[in-house]
Enzyme design. Structure first.
Site, PDB file in Angstrom:
ATOM      1  N   SER A 105       0.817  -1.196   0.000  1.00  0.00           N
ATOM      2  CA  SER A 105       0.000   0.000   0.000  1.00  0.00           C
ATOM      3  C   SER A 105       0.853   1.248   0.000  1.00  0.00           C
ATOM      4  CB  SER A 105      -0.909   0.001   1.230  1.00  0.00           C
ATOM      5  OG  SER A 105      -1.743   1.130   1.236  1.00  0.00           O
ATOM      6  N   CYS A 106       0.347   2.251  -0.594  1.00  0.00           N
ATOM      7  CA  CYS A 106       0.865   3.613  -0.622  1.00  0.00           C
ATOM      8  C   CYS A 106       0.045   4.278  -1.708  1.00  0.00           C
ATOM      9  CB  CYS A 106       2.359   3.656  -0.958  1.00  0.00           C
ATOM     10  SG  CYS A 106       3.285   4.826   0.070  1.00  0.00           S
ATOM     11  N   ASP A 107      -0.636   5.330  -1.361  1.00  0.00           N
ATOM     12  CA  ASP A 107      -1.581   5.925  -2.302  1.00  0.00           C
ATOM     13  C   ASP A 107      -1.503   7.442  -2.241  1.00  0.00           C
ATOM     14  OD1 ASP A 107      -3.412   3.403  -3.049  1.00  0.00           O
ATOM     15  OD2 ASP A 107      -3.003   3.356  -0.904  1.00  0.00           O
TER      16      ASP A 107
END
Length: 417
Positions: free
Chosen positions: A5-7
């Site tokens: 994840s990383c947005d």
């Protein structure tokens, strides 16, 4: 152990309320990593070098004022903004081109360098790509000996537009975004709309056998893996992020973006060995005379954190409550071999928040009281900032200690519980 994840998100008119650009990002990093929020004023420099995380590069004559959210062990930043209201966030990406473990510029170094040197989003693209060509990207991206490396994608915005920049080694493609909304996750996303590119990008792909030289060129199709678990996981979040933006299309606000960053069902608010260790939301009016307001948590898990406002004005002092201890030349990151030990990098807010989070997790009445007061404080600051976003700043002295004062109000919430 790889991040799933990383947005990063941006919304532009007509998707937003009030002719504003809304930028947001969760920084998803190892769960035991401390993220600090720091401010560096504009500065003029003598000819010389600047020391980044691993290497030195040529310094420029002048750097702009920046506010950064960054893993406390490194020089660069996961996300941040500058005095010209340029905002940047970066993501880890993987593809057919192998990521380089040799020490060069980290993607996080490139975020800070671009913010310090560029007064528009497009110029930030040029700064990053010029530095990539000269110095390359690479090196360990975690504070241990695991040798975790990746390529980088960037979402960059200013008062007028946004750019997506995606890299594979020294090769890259960039897409201009002038309206609507856009998001990036841990995957390539630029397809056939390419507004700038590395001059050798297509030739290199053809030489590698990734492209036949005749079919329509899609950066994602050519440079991505055909299928990996990481890309698939990111793809789910990428689509979920688009859905959440679409749900509020036409009236996206700072509150909307904060809600998106707090969304756990989509995986955008990450939990586990990798988690959301810091979050940022920026509100940038298109009108030049109005200030941008940049909200940072400086604490893990936006669901149980307070977004605190920062505004660029003269004479802002160091952000002492969210700055981690400095170990100078004794820092294990600077010594070789690197990462032989891991010092305690917890800053004052992190320590107090850690205690409060444990109380909240207990699910008792005391924890509920803390959560309510945290939300009330955040709502109060959102309402206070609305005046500046619509009317401008008459007395900038009132905003010099804005972020630090809000942190101290957060301290009071934790102390009174």
């Amino acid at each position: 152990m790889y991040p799933r994840s990383c947005d990063t998100f941006v919304a532009l008119p007509p998707s937003t309320e009030g002719q504003r650009i809304i930028f947001g990002k969760n920084s998803d990093r190892p769960c035991d990593e401390v993220q600090e929020v720091v401010y560096f004023p504009a500065k003029e420099h003598e000819p010389g070098k600047v020391e980044c995380t691993y290497i030195e590069i040529e310094q420029v004559e002048k750097t702009f004022a920046v506010v950064l959210s960054r893993p406390a062990w490194l020089w660069g930043a996961e996300m941040g903004a500058n005095e010209h209201q340029v905002c940047i966030g970066n993501e880890a990406v993987w593809g057919r081109e192998s990521a380089d473990g040799d020490e060069a510029l980290l993607g996080m170094d490139l975020v800070r360098l671009a913010l310090e040197r560029a007064d528009t989003a497009e110029k930030a693209v040029d700064v990053i790509t010029d530095l990539l060509e000269k110095y390359g990207q690479g090196g360990n991206c975690m504070e241990d000996e695991c040798g975790f490396t990746y390529h980088n994608s960037f979402l960059i915005s200013d008062r007028k537009e946004a750019w997506v920049l995606e890299t594979a080694g020294k090769h890259w493609a960039a897409e201009r975004v002038e309206a609507g909304y856009r998001n990036i996750s841990n995957q390539y996303s630029i397809t056939t709309k390419i507004d700038k590119e590395h001059p050798g990008m297509r030739t290199y792909a053809k030489e590698q056998g990734w492209w036949d030289g005749e079919s329509e060129f899609s950066f994602t199709d050519v440079y991505s893996y055909s299928s990996t678990a990481r890309i698939q996981a990111a793809g789910g979040r990428y689509c979920e992020g688009q859905k959440l933006l679409q749900k509020s299309n036409g009236h996206i606000s700072a509150q909307t973006m904060m809600d998106i960053l707090r969304d756990k069902e989509s995986g955008i608010n990450m939990e586990g060995m990798f988690m959301s260790t810091g979050s940022m939301v920026s509100v940038i009016p298109k009108a030049d005379h109005l200030p941008g307001v940049h909200f940072f948590t400086a604490t893990p898990d936006p669901e149980r954190s307070v977004f605190k406002p920062f505004v660029f004005v003269s004479d802002v002092p160091p952000l002492k409550h969210t700055s981690s201890p400095c170990f100078g030349e004794e820092d294990p990151v600077k010594k070789k071999p690197r990462f032989q030990s891991k010092p305690n990098r917890k800053h004052p807010l992190f320590l107090k928040h850690e205690v409060a989070a444990a109380i909240i997790d207990s699910s008792g009445e005391r924890g509920q009281k803390i959560e309510k007061e945290m939300r009330d404080l955040e709502k109060q600051k959102l309402e206070e900032m609305e005046k500046y976003l619509t009317e401008g700043v008459e007395d900038s002295s009132l905003l010099v200690h804005l972020f630090t004062d809000t942190v101290e109000e957060e301290f009071s919430v934790y102390s009174s519980a």
